[in-house]
Scaffold this active site. Structure first.
Site, PDB file in Angstrom:
ATOM      1  N   ASP A   1       0.037  -3.953   6.377  1.00 32.45           N
ATOM      2  CA  ASP A   1      -0.614  -3.497   7.602  1.00 32.45           C
ATOM      3  C   ASP A   1      -2.055  -3.998   7.708  1.00 32.45           C
ATOM      4  O   ASP A   1      -2.855  -3.416   8.451  1.00 32.45           O
ATOM      5  CB  ASP A   1      -0.619  -1.964   7.665  1.00 32.45           C
ATOM      6  CG  ASP A   1       0.752  -1.383   7.971  1.00 32.45           C
ATOM      7  OD1 ASP A   1       1.685  -2.150   8.222  1.00 32.45           O
ATOM      8  OD2 ASP A   1       0.880  -0.140   7.942  1.00 32.45           O
TER       9      ASP A   1
ATOM     10  N   HIS B   1      -7.402  -1.138   5.919  1.00 33.86           N
ATOM     11  CA  HIS B   1      -6.397  -0.186   6.411  1.00 33.86           C
ATOM     12  C   HIS B   1      -6.303   0.975   5.429  1.00 33.86           C
ATOM     13  O   HIS B   1      -6.286   2.147   5.839  1.00 33.86           O
ATOM     14  CB  HIS B   1      -5.056  -0.895   6.552  1.00 33.86           C
ATOM     15  CG  HIS B   1      -3.938  -0.007   7.013  1.00 33.86           C
ATOM     16  ND1 HIS B   1      -3.947   0.646   8.226  1.00 33.86           N
ATOM     17  CD2 HIS B   1      -2.767   0.346   6.412  1.00 33.86           C
ATOM     18  CE1 HIS B   1      -2.851   1.365   8.354  1.00 33.86           C
ATOM     19  NE2 HIS B   1      -2.118   1.204   7.265  1.00 33.86           N
TER      20      HIS B   1
ATOM     21  N   HIS C   1       5.208  -4.628  10.977  1.00 37.22           N
ATOM     22  CA  HIS C   1       5.551  -3.910  12.204  1.00 37.22           C
ATOM     23  C   HIS C   1       5.717  -4.874  13.371  1.00 37.22           C
ATOM     24  O   HIS C   1       5.069  -5.921  13.431  1.00 37.22           O
ATOM     25  CB  HIS C   1       4.463  -2.886  12.566  1.00 37.22           C
ATOM     26  CG  HIS C   1       4.367  -1.742  11.616  1.00 37.22           C
ATOM     27  ND1 HIS C   1       5.131  -0.610  11.732  1.00 37.22           N
ATOM     28  CD2 HIS C   1       3.590  -1.562  10.515  1.00 37.22           C
ATOM     29  CE1 HIS C   1       4.827   0.230  10.757  1.00 37.22           C
ATOM     30  NE2 HIS C   1       3.891  -0.333  10.007  1.00 37.22           N
TER      31      HIS C   1
ATOM     32  N   ASP D   1       5.836   4.800   5.062  1.00 36.69           N
ATOM     33  CA  ASP D   1       6.724   3.843   5.721  1.00 36.69           C
ATOM     34  C   ASP D   1       6.697   2.468   5.045  1.00 36.69           C
ATOM     35  O   ASP D   1       7.214   1.495   5.597  1.00 36.69           O
ATOM     36  CB  ASP D   1       6.400   3.726   7.217  1.00 36.69           C
ATOM     37  CG  ASP D   1       5.001   3.207   7.495  1.00 36.69           C
ATOM     38  OD1 ASP D   1       4.110   3.379   6.638  1.00 36.69           O
ATOM     39  OD2 ASP D   1       4.791   2.626   8.583  1.00 36.69           O
ATOM     40  N   HIS D   2       6.125   2.429   3.845  1.00 39.63           N
ATOM     41  CA  HIS D   2       6.149   1.205   3.036  1.00 39.63           C
ATOM     42  C   HIS D   2       6.707   1.456   1.632  1.00 39.63           C
ATOM     43  O   HIS D   2       7.101   0.497   0.957  1.00 39.63           O
ATOM     44  CB  HIS D   2       4.741   0.607   2.936  1.00 39.63           C
ATOM     45  CG  HIS D   2       4.219   0.105   4.248  1.00 39.63           C
ATOM     46  ND1 HIS D   2       4.156  -1.221   4.571  1.00 39.63           N
ATOM     47  CD2 HIS D   2       3.774   0.774   5.334  1.00 39.63           C
ATOM     48  CE1 HIS D   2       3.683  -1.359   5.805  1.00 39.63           C
ATOM     49  NE2 HIS D   2       3.454  -0.152   6.286  1.00 39.63           N
TER      50      HIS D   2
ATOM     51  N   HIS E   1       0.847  -1.186   0.000  1.00 39.29           N
ATOM     52  CA  HIS E   1       0.000   0.000   0.000  1.00 39.29           C
ATOM     53  C   HIS E   1       0.884   1.238   0.000  1.00 39.29           C
ATOM     54  O   HIS E   1       2.110   1.135   0.081  1.00 39.29           O
ATOM     55  CB  HIS E   1      -0.980  -0.004   1.175  1.00 39.29           C
ATOM     56  CG  HIS E   1      -0.348   0.073   2.535  1.00 39.29           C
ATOM     57  ND1 HIS E   1       0.442  -0.930   3.052  1.00 39.29           N
ATOM     58  CD2 HIS E   1      -0.413   1.033   3.511  1.00 39.29           C
ATOM     59  CE1 HIS E   1       0.835  -0.605   4.273  1.00 39.29           C
ATOM     60  NE2 HIS E   1       0.337   0.582   4.570  1.00 39.29           N
TER      61      HIS E   1
ATOM     62  N   HIS F   1       1.364   3.967   1.967  1.00 38.87           N
ATOM     63  CA  HIS F   1       1.872   4.746   3.095  1.00 38.87           C
ATOM     64  C   HIS F   1       3.397   4.876   3.029  1.00 38.87           C
ATOM     65  O   HIS F   1       4.094   3.942   2.618  1.00 38.87           O
ATOM     66  CB  HIS F   1       1.442   4.122   4.426  1.00 38.87           C
ATOM     67  CG  HIS F   1      -0.007   4.369   4.731  1.00 38.87           C
ATOM     68  ND1 HIS F   1      -0.703   3.647   5.680  1.00 38.87           N
ATOM     69  CD2 HIS F   1      -0.897   5.263   4.212  1.00 38.87           C
ATOM     70  CE1 HIS F   1      -1.959   4.076   5.729  1.00 38.87           C
ATOM     71  NE2 HIS F   1      -2.100   5.054   4.859  1.00 38.87           N
TER      72      HIS F   1
END
Length: 257
Positions: A137, A113, A175, A58-59, A54, A56
């Site tokens: 996530d 998410h 995570h 942090d990905h 996805h 975001h």
């Protein structure tokens, strides 16, 4: 295919998939590029694919720099993430297939998410051995992602897809949230003996600074309330009348835990 777990940022994991035969590599959800480049250097491997779950940051934050070093690497992501993932070339839908090394993964569309989230499941080559689920996530060890762009009904459907996979599946989630998740789970499912044992084991692991990822999907089905929305004891704990309401109340309770 060997999976290298690379810890980054405060609690993220990036996963590097390595094919020793061709000395090629793929990376799942590279939050930042530098640790991935270092691992590639140590292996002497060439990056050929970036599998994003996805959009975001942090990905996908490492995509641009990785592409500077490996401009021919192919970037995969969900079709609904068009325009939100740097360098994306392949736009995947539910039921699509992607290949790396001698493995072929099924793509699952798992919104909740985010509206566009996807997951990759590599079944084992030999039946009965461990498969590999890269779920970003959506599903966490002991938990699930917050509903940033989706609804409880969407997330129940998405997690329901992942729940159908074999118990003998590694859950490579993005995570290190396991201990906190299990602490919450005990507040709603305190009489679950599998959960009690798992919490004690995970507490010892984290005290030793050991990672808890990958998780085991069979254990998730027994101890993760976000895969057990239809369990009578959880419906009672949340005073809910149906699965979606149970999930929604569990997610709301976890959000404020």
């Amino acid at each position: 295919m060997k999976v290298y777990r690379i810890p980054v940022l405060s609690d993220n994991y990036v996963f590097l998939l390595h094919d020793a035969e061709s000395n090629s590599a793929a990376v799942v959800d590279p939050a930042i590029a530098e640790p991935v480049l270092q691992t590639l250097k140590e292996l002497g491997a060439k990056l050929v694919a970036i599998f994003n779950t996805h959009h975001h940051h942090d990905h996908i934050g490492g995509n641009p720099k990785l592409l500077q070093h490996f401009p021919n690497a192919i970037v995969y992501g969900g079709v609904e993430d068009r325009g939100r993932i740097p360098g994306q070339q392949i736009f995947l839908q539910d039921g699509d297939r992607v290949s790396f090394a001698n493995r072929t993964a099924a793509v699952f569309f798992v919104p909740g998410h985010t509206r566009a989230h996807i997951a990759y499941y590599f079944p084992p080559i030999v039946p009965g051995e461990m498969g590999d689920l890269f779920c970003g996530d959506t599903l966490f060890s002991g938990g699930c992602g917050r509903l940033r762009e989706g609804t409880p009904a969407q997330m129940v459907e998405s997690l329901g897809k992942l729940r159908t996979l074999p118990d003998s599946t590694y859950v490579w989630c993005a995570h290190e949230y396991t201990l906190k998740n299990l602490q919450f789970n005990l507040t709603v499912d305190s009489s679950n003996p599998d959960l009690q044992r798992r919490f004690a084991e995970v507490k010892q692991m984290r005290d030793r600074h050991e990672p808890t990822i990958p998780a085991n999907l069979g254990m998730e089905k027994r101890t993760n309330p976000f895969l057990r929305w239809d369990a009578p004891e959880l419906q009672t704990a949340t005073q809910s009348a149906n699965s979606i309401q149970t999930f929604a109340r569990l997610r709301g309770m976890k959000d404020h835990f």
